[in-house]
Scaffold this active site. Structure first.
Site, short mmCIF file in Angstrom:
data_model
loop_
_atom_site.label_atom_id
_atom_site.label_comp_id
_atom_site.label_asym_id
_atom_site.label_seq_id
_atom_site.Cartn_x
_atom_site.Cartn_y
_atom_site.Cartn_z
N ILE A 43 68.67 107.50 61.53
CA ILE A 43 69.66 106.60 62.10
C ILE A 43 69.01 105.23 62.21
O ILE A 43 68.09 105.04 63.01
CB ILE A 43 70.12 107.08 63.49
CG1 ILE A 43 70.70 108.49 63.39
CG2 ILE A 43 71.13 106.10 64.08
CD1 ILE A 43 70.89 109.17 64.72
N ALA A 46 70.16 97.65 63.37
CA ALA A 46 69.96 96.27 62.91
C ALA A 46 68.64 95.70 63.44
O ALA A 46 68.01 94.87 62.78
CB ALA A 46 71.13 95.39 63.35
N CYS A 53 63.87 108.40 62.88
CA CYS A 53 63.66 109.24 61.70
C CYS A 53 64.37 110.57 61.88
O CYS A 53 64.60 111.03 63.00
CB CYS A 53 62.18 109.47 61.48
SG CYS A 53 61.22 107.98 61.16
N GLU A 55 63.32 113.64 61.41
CA GLU A 55 62.53 114.65 62.10
C GLU A 55 62.54 114.42 63.61
O GLU A 55 62.65 115.37 64.40
CB GLU A 55 61.08 114.65 61.60
CG GLU A 55 60.94 114.89 60.11
CD GLU A 55 60.93 113.61 59.28
OE1 GLU A 55 60.21 113.59 58.27
OE2 GLU A 55 61.62 112.63 59.64
N CYS A 87 56.65 110.84 58.15
CA CYS A 87 55.80 109.68 58.44
C CYS A 87 54.82 110.04 59.56
O CYS A 87 54.93 111.11 60.17
CB CYS A 87 56.66 108.47 58.82
SG CYS A 87 57.46 108.61 60.45
N CYS A 90 56.49 110.87 62.92
CA CYS A 90 57.17 112.16 62.91
C CYS A 90 56.19 113.32 62.90
O CYS A 90 56.45 114.37 63.50
CB CYS A 90 58.12 112.25 61.72
SG CYS A 90 59.58 111.22 61.97
#
Length: 134
Positions: A43, A46, A53, A55, A87, A90
């Site tokens: 998600i 802006a 992320c 996960e 990443c 995560c």
């Protein structure tokens, strides 16, 4: 649940991605020892630093539902041909959940035609977690 089923669940989650800035839809599916599956998708925001992320969303959903252990497998999918891995952030978030149940889950890093299998401890050696605080 087969690996293919778990990967399908992650791909299904990616279909709900909100990624208007990167166009990089990621899905994650967490498999627990009791057979339950929790999914998440990335998600974006802006204000880029506020993005979540896939996960992390999945782990947050699991923890919000009271799941505190038993993580045995994770599938992570993305829009690329090459398999993607969680990443660093995560990996740490997954590690927290895994350590609560004393597991070392297998991570399925999924690409278009290849699935790379690796343990979380291999992705995050010498991890910091709840046991590090005692």
């Amino acid at each position: 649940m087969t690996d293919a089923d778990l990967i399908d669940a992650a791909r299904g989650a990616a279909a709900h991605s909100y990624s208007p800035y990167s166009q990089f839809a990621v899905g994650a599916a967490l498999l627990f020892a009791d057979g339950s599956v929790v999914t998440g998708t990335n998600i974006e925001n802006a204000s880029y630093g506020l993005a979540l992320c896939a996960e992390t969303v999945a782990v947050s959903k699991a923890m919000a539902d009271g799941v505190r252990g038993g993580l045995v497998k994770v599938a992570v999918t993305g829009p690329t041909d090459e398999p993607i891995t969680p990443c660093g952030r995560c990996r740490q978030v997954l590690n927290e959940l895994a350590q609560l149940g004393s597991t070392d889950p297998q991570i399925l890093c999924v690409g278009a035609s290849e699935v790379r299998r690796v343990t979380l401890s291999a992705l995050l050696p010498d991890a910091f977690g709840p046991a590090s605080l005692s």
